[in-house]
Design a protein around this motif. Structure first.
Motif, PDB file in Angstrom:
ATOM      1  N   GLY A 127       3.177   9.795  -7.660  1.00 16.21           N
ATOM      2  CA  GLY A 127       4.103   9.994  -8.774  1.00 16.21           C
ATOM      3  C   GLY A 127       3.369  10.246 -10.084  1.00 16.21           C
ATOM      4  O   GLY A 127       3.761  11.115 -10.878  1.00 16.21           O
ATOM      5  N   ALA A 128       2.292   9.510 -10.319  1.00 18.55           N
ATOM      6  CA  ALA A 128       1.484   9.733 -11.520  1.00 18.55           C
ATOM      7  C   ALA A 128       0.853  11.116 -11.507  1.00 18.55           C
ATOM      8  O   ALA A 128       0.779  11.784 -12.549  1.00 18.55           O
ATOM      9  CB  ALA A 128       0.404   8.655 -11.632  1.00 18.55           C
ATOM     10  N   ASP A 129       0.424  11.576 -10.338  1.00 22.52           N
ATOM     11  CA  ASP A 129      -0.163  12.917 -10.247  1.00 22.52           C
ATOM     12  C   ASP A 129       0.902  13.986 -10.488  1.00 22.52           C
ATOM     13  O   ASP A 129       0.615  15.023 -11.091  1.00 22.52           O
ATOM     14  CB  ASP A 129      -0.847  13.115  -8.893  1.00 22.52           C
ATOM     15  CG  ASP A 129      -1.948  14.155  -8.950  1.00 22.52           C
ATOM     16  OD1 ASP A 129      -2.486  14.417 -10.050  1.00 22.52           O
ATOM     17  OD2 ASP A 129      -2.291  14.715  -7.888  1.00 22.52           O
ATOM     18  N   ILE A 130       2.126  13.740 -10.058  1.00 19.16           N
ATOM     19  CA  ILE A 130       3.226  14.673 -10.342  1.00 19.16           C
ATOM     20  C   ILE A 130       3.467  14.738 -11.848  1.00 19.16           C
ATOM     21  O   ILE A 130       3.655  15.825 -12.410  1.00 19.16           O
ATOM     22  CB  ILE A 130       4.506  14.269  -9.575  1.00 19.16           C
ATOM     23  CG1 ILE A 130       4.321  14.523  -8.078  1.00 19.16           C
ATOM     24  CG2 ILE A 130       5.725  15.022 -10.106  1.00 19.16           C
ATOM     25  CD1 ILE A 130       5.424  13.944  -7.204  1.00 19.16           C
ATOM     26  N   LEU A 131       3.448  13.585 -12.510  1.00 18.78           N
ATOM     27  CA  LEU A 131       3.610  13.572 -13.966  1.00 18.78           C
ATOM     28  C   LEU A 131       2.471  14.322 -14.659  1.00 18.78           C
ATOM     29  O   LEU A 131       2.703  15.043 -15.638  1.00 18.78           O
ATOM     30  CB  LEU A 131       3.697  12.139 -14.475  1.00 18.78           C
ATOM     31  CG  LEU A 131       4.945  11.362 -14.074  1.00 18.78           C
ATOM     32  CD1 LEU A 131       4.853   9.918 -14.562  1.00 18.78           C
ATOM     33  CD2 LEU A 131       6.206  12.031 -14.596  1.00 18.78           C
ATOM     34  N   MET A 132       1.255  14.174 -14.152  1.00 16.20           N
ATOM     35  CA  MET A 132       0.123  14.917 -14.708  1.00 16.20           C
ATOM     36  C   MET A 132       0.314  16.421 -14.504  1.00 16.20           C
ATOM     37  O   MET A 132      -0.021  17.223 -15.373  1.00 16.20           O
ATOM     38  CB  MET A 132      -1.199  14.476 -14.074  1.00 16.20           C
ATOM     39  CG  MET A 132      -1.694  13.129 -14.511  1.00 16.20           C
ATOM     40  SD  MET A 132      -2.100  13.031 -16.256  1.00 16.20           S
ATOM     41  CE  MET A 132      -0.627  12.242 -16.881  1.00 16.20           C
ATOM     42  N   TYR A 133       0.871  16.809 -13.356  1.00 13.32           N
ATOM     43  CA  TYR A 133       1.150  18.222 -13.098  1.00 13.32           C
ATOM     44  C   TYR A 133       2.146  18.765 -14.125  1.00 13.32           C
ATOM     45  O   TYR A 133       1.937  19.849 -14.680  1.00 13.32           O
ATOM     46  CB  TYR A 133       1.704  18.413 -11.678  1.00 13.32           C
ATOM     47  CG  TYR A 133       2.050  19.855 -11.381  1.00 13.32           C
ATOM     48  CD1 TYR A 133       1.083  20.720 -10.888  1.00 13.32           C
ATOM     49  CD2 TYR A 133       3.324  20.362 -11.623  1.00 13.32           C
ATOM     50  CE1 TYR A 133       1.380  22.043 -10.628  1.00 13.32           C
ATOM     51  CE2 TYR A 133       3.631  21.684 -11.383  1.00 13.32           C
ATOM     52  CZ  TYR A 133       2.656  22.519 -10.885  1.00 13.32           C
ATOM     53  OH  TYR A 133       2.952  23.838 -10.642  1.00 13.32           O
TER      54      TYR A 133
ATOM     55  N   PHE B   4       0.819  -1.211   0.000  1.00 10.39           N
ATOM     56  CA  PHE B   4       0.000   0.000   0.000  1.00 10.39           C
ATOM     57  C   PHE B   4       0.859   1.270   0.000  1.00 10.39           C
ATOM     58  O   PHE B   4       0.489   2.269  -0.617  1.00 10.39           O
ATOM     59  CB  PHE B   4      -0.980  -0.005   1.181  1.00 10.39           C
ATOM     60  CG  PHE B   4      -2.060  -1.028   1.011  1.00 10.39           C
ATOM     61  CD1 PHE B   4      -3.088  -0.828   0.106  1.00 10.39           C
ATOM     62  CD2 PHE B   4      -2.044  -2.212   1.723  1.00 10.39           C
ATOM     63  CE1 PHE B   4      -4.085  -1.771  -0.084  1.00 10.39           C
ATOM     64  CE2 PHE B   4      -3.030  -3.164   1.554  1.00 10.39           C
ATOM     65  CZ  PHE B   4      -4.050  -2.951   0.643  1.00 10.39           C
ATOM     66  N   TYR B   5       2.000   1.233   0.671  1.00 15.08           N
ATOM     67  CA  TYR B   5       2.920   2.371   0.612  1.00 15.08           C
ATOM     68  C   TYR B   5       3.397   2.592  -0.825  1.00 15.08           C
ATOM     69  O   TYR B   5       3.402   3.717  -1.326  1.00 15.08           O
ATOM     70  CB  TYR B   5       4.132   2.152   1.522  1.00 15.08           C
ATOM     71  CG  TYR B   5       3.926   2.563   2.951  1.00 15.08           C
ATOM     72  CD1 TYR B   5       4.083   3.888   3.340  1.00 15.08           C
ATOM     73  CD2 TYR B   5       3.597   1.636   3.929  1.00 15.08           C
ATOM     74  CE1 TYR B   5       3.912   4.274   4.659  1.00 15.08           C
ATOM     75  CE2 TYR B   5       3.421   2.010   5.250  1.00 15.08           C
ATOM     76  CZ  TYR B   5       3.578   3.326   5.609  1.00 15.08           C
ATOM     77  OH  TYR B   5       3.404   3.711   6.906  1.00 15.08           O
ATOM     78  N   VAL B   6       3.797   1.513  -1.484  1.00 15.22           N
ATOM     79  CA  VAL B   6       4.307   1.620  -2.856  1.00 15.22           C
ATOM     80  C   VAL B   6       3.186   2.030  -3.807  1.00 15.22           C
ATOM     81  O   VAL B   6       3.401   2.867  -4.698  1.00 15.22           O
ATOM     82  CB  VAL B   6       4.976   0.298  -3.295  1.00 15.22           C
ATOM     83  CG1 VAL B   6       5.319   0.321  -4.772  1.00 15.22           C
ATOM     84  CG2 VAL B   6       6.222   0.028  -2.464  1.00 15.22           C
ATOM     85  N   LEU B   7       2.003   1.476  -3.632  1.00 14.58           N
ATOM     86  CA  LEU B   7       0.872   1.851  -4.475  1.00 14.58           C
ATOM     87  C   LEU B   7       0.576   3.348  -4.357  1.00 14.58           C
ATOM     88  O   LEU B   7       0.394   4.037  -5.364  1.00 14.58           O
ATOM     89  CB  LEU B   7      -0.366   1.038  -4.096  1.00 14.58           C
ATOM     90  CG  LEU B   7      -1.617   1.279  -4.927  1.00 14.58           C
ATOM     91  CD1 LEU B   7      -1.392   0.910  -6.380  1.00 14.58           C
ATOM     92  CD2 LEU B   7      -2.781   0.483  -4.346  1.00 14.58           C
ATOM     93  N   ASN B   8       0.554   3.869  -3.137  1.00 13.93           N
ATOM     94  CA  ASN B   8       0.309   5.299  -2.942  1.00 13.93           C
ATOM     95  C   ASN B   8       1.431   6.132  -3.540  1.00 13.93           C
ATOM     96  O   ASN B   8       1.188   7.183  -4.141  1.00 13.93           O
ATOM     97  CB  ASN B   8       0.139   5.615  -1.456  1.00 13.93           C
ATOM     98  CG  ASN B   8      -1.203   5.168  -0.930  1.00 13.93           C
ATOM     99  OD1 ASN B   8      -2.083   4.787  -1.672  1.00 13.93           O
ATOM    100  ND2 ASN B   8      -1.354   5.210   0.383  1.00 13.93           N
ATOM    101  N   LEU B   9       2.668   5.681  -3.375  1.00 15.15           N
ATOM    102  CA  LEU B   9       3.805   6.387  -3.956  1.00 15.15           C
ATOM    103  C   LEU B   9       3.659   6.472  -5.474  1.00 15.15           C
ATOM    104  O   LEU B   9       3.885   7.538  -6.078  1.00 15.15           O
ATOM    105  CB  LEU B   9       5.113   5.680  -3.584  1.00 15.15           C
ATOM    106  CG  LEU B   9       6.394   6.319  -4.112  1.00 15.15           C
ATOM    107  CD1 LEU B   9       6.697   7.600  -3.346  1.00 15.15           C
ATOM    108  CD2 LEU B   9       7.557   5.345  -3.970  1.00 15.15           C
ATOM    109  N   LEU B  10       3.255   5.391  -6.105  1.00 13.63           N
ATOM    110  CA  LEU B  10       3.062   5.379  -7.554  1.00 13.63           C
ATOM    111  C   LEU B  10       1.926   6.315  -7.975  1.00 13.63           C
ATOM    112  O   LEU B  10       2.028   7.005  -8.998  1.00 13.63           O
ATOM    113  CB  LEU B  10       2.788   3.960  -8.044  1.00 13.63           C
ATOM    114  CG  LEU B  10       3.952   2.983  -7.932  1.00 13.63           C
ATOM    115  CD1 LEU B  10       3.503   1.568  -8.304  1.00 13.63           C
ATOM    116  CD2 LEU B  10       5.124   3.422  -8.787  1.00 13.63           C
ATOM    117  N   MET B  11       0.859   6.352  -7.209  1.00 11.13           N
ATOM    118  CA  MET B  11      -0.268   7.234  -7.531  1.00 11.13           C
ATOM    119  C   MET B  11       0.126   8.705  -7.412  1.00 11.13           C
ATOM    120  O   MET B  11      -0.224   9.521  -8.275  1.00 11.13           O
ATOM    121  CB  MET B  11      -1.466   6.951  -6.618  1.00 11.13           C
ATOM    122  CG  MET B  11      -2.178   5.663  -6.891  1.00 11.13           C
ATOM    123  SD  MET B  11      -3.050   5.662  -8.461  1.00 11.13           S
ATOM    124  CE  MET B  11      -1.992   4.590  -9.396  1.00 11.13           C
TER     125      MET B  11
END
Length: 96
Positions: free
Chosen positions: A74-80, A65-72
């Motif tokens: 990270g994806a939002d940072i890429l969207m930014y 769950f830590y890694v899953l949240n980190l990836l999410m």
């Protein structure tokens, strides 16, 4: 029991990230987003992962769950980043 409560905490924190990433993708703008906030959350998840790895209390199901949240996040940072570029392209044609 402590691991179960920690999972509930992480799931609660992370439940909104997939929706946030989809919203960022559809919005095609970075307006109203804070890269500082996203980076702070991203860093917090990295520290949380480090604690799990170093602290000797490693449980794969908690780490998932830590890694899953980190990836999410990270994806939002890429969207930014993408949306910031789109904002710049859209503002080139504007006359101030």
């Amino acid at each position: 029991m402590a691991e179960f409560l920690e999972i509930l905490m992480i799931v609660s924190f992370g439940a909104s990230w997939p929706l946030n990433v989809v919203k960022s993708y559809k919005a095609r703008t970075a307006k109203g987003k804070s890269i500082g906030f996203l980076l702070l959350i991203f860093t917090g998840y990295i520290f949380g992962i480090c604690v799990k790895l170093i602290g000797g209390n490693f449980k794969w199901y908690v780490m998932f769950f830590y890694v899953l949240n980190l990836l999410m996040v990270g994806a939002d940072i890429l969207m930014y980043v993408r949306n910031t570029r789109l904002d710049k392209q859209n503002n080139k044609g504007e006359v101030l």
